[in-house]
Design a protein around this motif. Structure first.
Motif, short mmCIF file in Angstrom:
data_model
loop_
_atom_site.label_atom_id
_atom_site.label_comp_id
_atom_site.label_asym_id
_atom_site.label_seq_id
_atom_site.Cartn_x
_atom_site.Cartn_y
_atom_site.Cartn_z
N GLU A 374 0.82 -1.21 0.00
CA GLU A 374 0.00 0.00 0.00
C GLU A 374 0.86 1.26 0.00
O GLU A 374 0.55 2.24 -0.68
CB GLU A 374 -0.94 0.01 1.21
N MET A 375 1.95 1.23 0.75
CA MET A 375 2.83 2.40 0.78
C MET A 375 3.45 2.63 -0.59
O MET A 375 3.60 3.79 -1.02
CB MET A 375 3.91 2.21 1.84
N ARG A 376 3.80 1.58 -1.30
CA ARG A 376 4.32 1.74 -2.66
C ARG A 376 3.24 2.29 -3.59
O ARG A 376 3.51 3.16 -4.43
CB ARG A 376 4.87 0.41 -3.19
N ARG A 377 2.02 1.79 -3.42
CA ARG A 377 0.92 2.23 -4.28
C ARG A 377 0.61 3.70 -4.08
O ARG A 377 0.18 4.40 -5.01
CB ARG A 377 -0.32 1.38 -3.99
N PHE A 378 0.86 4.21 -2.85
CA PHE A 378 0.54 5.59 -2.52
C PHE A 378 1.71 6.55 -2.70
O PHE A 378 1.63 7.71 -2.30
CB PHE A 378 -0.01 5.68 -1.09
N LEU A 379 2.78 6.11 -3.35
CA LEU A 379 3.89 7.02 -3.61
C LEU A 379 3.47 8.25 -4.41
O LEU A 379 3.95 9.37 -4.12
CB LEU A 379 5.02 6.27 -4.31
N PRO A 380 2.58 8.15 -5.41
CA PRO A 380 2.13 9.37 -6.10
C PRO A 380 1.44 10.36 -5.17
O PRO A 380 1.57 11.58 -5.34
CB PRO A 380 1.17 8.84 -7.17
N PHE A 381 0.72 9.86 -4.17
CA PHE A 381 0.07 10.75 -3.21
C PHE A 381 1.11 11.41 -2.30
O PHE A 381 1.00 12.60 -1.97
CB PHE A 381 -0.95 9.98 -2.37
N ALA A 382 2.13 10.65 -1.92
CA ALA A 382 3.21 11.23 -1.12
C ALA A 382 3.92 12.33 -1.90
O ALA A 382 4.25 13.39 -1.35
CB ALA A 382 4.20 10.14 -0.71
N LEU A 383 4.17 12.09 -3.18
CA LEU A 383 4.80 13.11 -4.02
C LEU A 383 3.91 14.34 -4.12
O LEU A 383 4.37 15.48 -3.97
CB LEU A 383 5.08 12.55 -5.41
N CYS A 384 2.63 14.15 -4.37
CA CYS A 384 1.69 15.26 -4.48
C CYS A 384 1.68 16.08 -3.19
O CYS A 384 1.70 17.32 -3.22
CB CYS A 384 0.29 14.73 -4.80
N THR A 385 1.69 15.40 -2.05
CA THR A 385 1.70 16.09 -0.77
C THR A 385 2.99 16.88 -0.58
O THR A 385 2.97 18.01 -0.06
CB THR A 385 1.54 15.07 0.38
#
Length: 447
Positions: A374-385
């Motif tokens: 899940e953390m890998r899948r949410f890398l785009p959200f981390a970048l956006c943040t």
């Protein structure tokens, strides 16, 4: 000569550095009578001041109050007076900020959290020895014009903020992750044990209101400008890898919003109620007594106005992007994610009597490999943040824009005179961004 237009807030306005005239003894008497269920309580005095500095809160205006009370007959359990220390969160009077808040349902969500969700969590915890990591609340108003929440000021009990610009050290990061794990586990336990209550009081009440299809056009303008400003800033660093990242950001800035909308789906199998704005300033720490004690003994979570139902990786990614340094991330993040967050999540489920139900429901959900995925899948959200939110939360108070004079176009990114654009050039943000970009590069985000 034409009459001069008054400068500054009106007496009843909610604005930074200004206490509205309606926040008086009558206001506090009504709030405390409701919260304490004591109709005989009478306020004898109050002192109100700003609770946060410039640049520390963008959604609300926050006040702190010291209020003294007696019973109606002048006595209160043998004492003449009792002192209450309160926090009052208010909807700003600035029209653009109010419009943004109402469209995103910020205050409605936090009111629902305190009045609908937390009572259910408290009921689940009865007799189970699980602490509740949020403050007591007294009263609320929700009318879209003068919204407010009144709650305990935990600072009087020894709770303090840590330095938002320094970020969380390993001890504070571990405490924050344990508190977040409890918060997520309460949500999942309610979903497992009482699915209809979860549906009506959580799932139906906390839709995504920022990265949502209905606001896609607005967010698209905002993201395009943020990605473009960041790309232009890092291109100036001159290294080939940064040239490549800048080109990539310009190439994807028109598709990023749809990707984030799809990531934040409330229908993912592992969706829980997320805090939504989980960064260092939205948590308070209390330390053990004794000189020099700096490892927190307890933590309380604040500010639930952006709460959403989605994968727990959203909150974790938000924290990763806003609140820890490269040194802490590289040396401690993975271990604390497992030992502080993941282990506490399962310990809390067990304490709430939901562990075996969870295992029967799925042998994969919330396992350590699942969380890593899940953390890998949410890398785009981390970048956006890191490109949108981190610029603001890492700003020095002297650099923070004046939110009370901001227009709707400026907030939505339509105005070419972007009041946030200069923040991407700030020394601390650029230092933190360099480390984050290296991390995203290693993870393959820019492929």
């Amino acid at each position: 000569m034409p009459e001069e237009v008054p400068v500054g807030p009106a007496p009843g306005d909610v604005a930074f550095g200004h206490v509205p005239d309606w926040m008086d003894s009558t206001f506090f008497e009504k709030s405390l009578r409701a919260g304490l269920e004591d109709p005989g309580l009478r306020v004898t005095g109050n002192d109100v001041r700003a609770a946060t500095g410039k640049g520390e809160n963008y959604v609300s205006i926050v006040y702190a109050a010291r209020v003294t009370t007696v019973k109606k007959d002048g006595e209160r359990d043998g004492k003449d007076e009792e002192e209450h220390h309160l926090i009052i969160k208010c909807l700003p009077s600035n029209k653009a900020r109010r419009l943004m808040s109402n469209n995103a349902e910020f205050f409605r969500k936090e009111v629902d959290m305190y009045e609908m969700v937390f009572p259910e969590y408290k009921r689940l915890a009865i007799g189970r020895g699980v602490t509740l990591p949020w403050p007591r609340h007294y009263s609320t108003l929700l009318d879209g014009e003068g919204d407010y929440l009144v709650m305990d000021d935990l600072r009087v009990a020894g709770y303090v903020m840590t330095d938002r610009l320094a970020g969380l050290d390993p001890a504070h990061l571990g405490a924050a992750l344990r508190a977040l794990a409890k918060f997520h586990a309460f949500s999942y336990a309610l979903q497992l044990k009482e699915p209809e209550v979860f549906r009506t009081k959580v799932y139906d009440r906390f839709p995504e209101t920022m990265f949502a299809y209905k606001s896609e056009e607005m967010m698209d303008m905002f993201i395009k400008q943020a990605y473009g400003d960041t790309a232009d800033a890092i291109r100036e660093w001159g290294e080939p890898k940064h040239e490549m990242i800048a080109d990539w950001m310009h190439a994807v800035k028109g598709t990023s919003v749809r990707q984030i909308i799809e990531l934040l789906s409330p229908d993912d199998p592992g969706a829980v109620l997320n805090h939504g704005d989980f960064w260092v300033n939205n948590m308070l720490f209390r330390y053990p007594s004794g000189e020099g004690a700096r490892e927190p003994a307890d933590v309380r979570l604040l500010d639930f106005q952006i709460a959403r139902v989605c994968s727990p990786a959203a909150d974790l990614s938000y924290l990763l992007a806003t609140s820890i340094t490269k040194v802490v991330r590289e040396a401690h993040w993975e271990a604390l994610l497992q030992n502080a967050y993941h282990d506490t999540f399962w310990e809390t489920l067990e304490a709430l009597g939901a562990k075996e139900i969870a295992k029967a429901r799925s042998s994969e959900l919330f396992t350590w490999p699942w969380l890593q995925s899940e953390m890998r899948r949410f890398l785009p959200f981390a970048l956006c943040t890191s490109v949108t939110t981190a610029t603001v939360v890492l700003a020095e108070s002297s650099d923070a824009p004046d939110m009370d004079t901001m227009t709707e176009d400026q907030l939505l990114g339509k105005d070419l005179n972007n009041p946030f654009a200069h923040l991407v050039k700030a020394k601390l943000y650029q230092e933190r961004l360099r480390g984050l970009l290296d991390f995203f590069l290693e993870q393959g985000v820019f492929q």
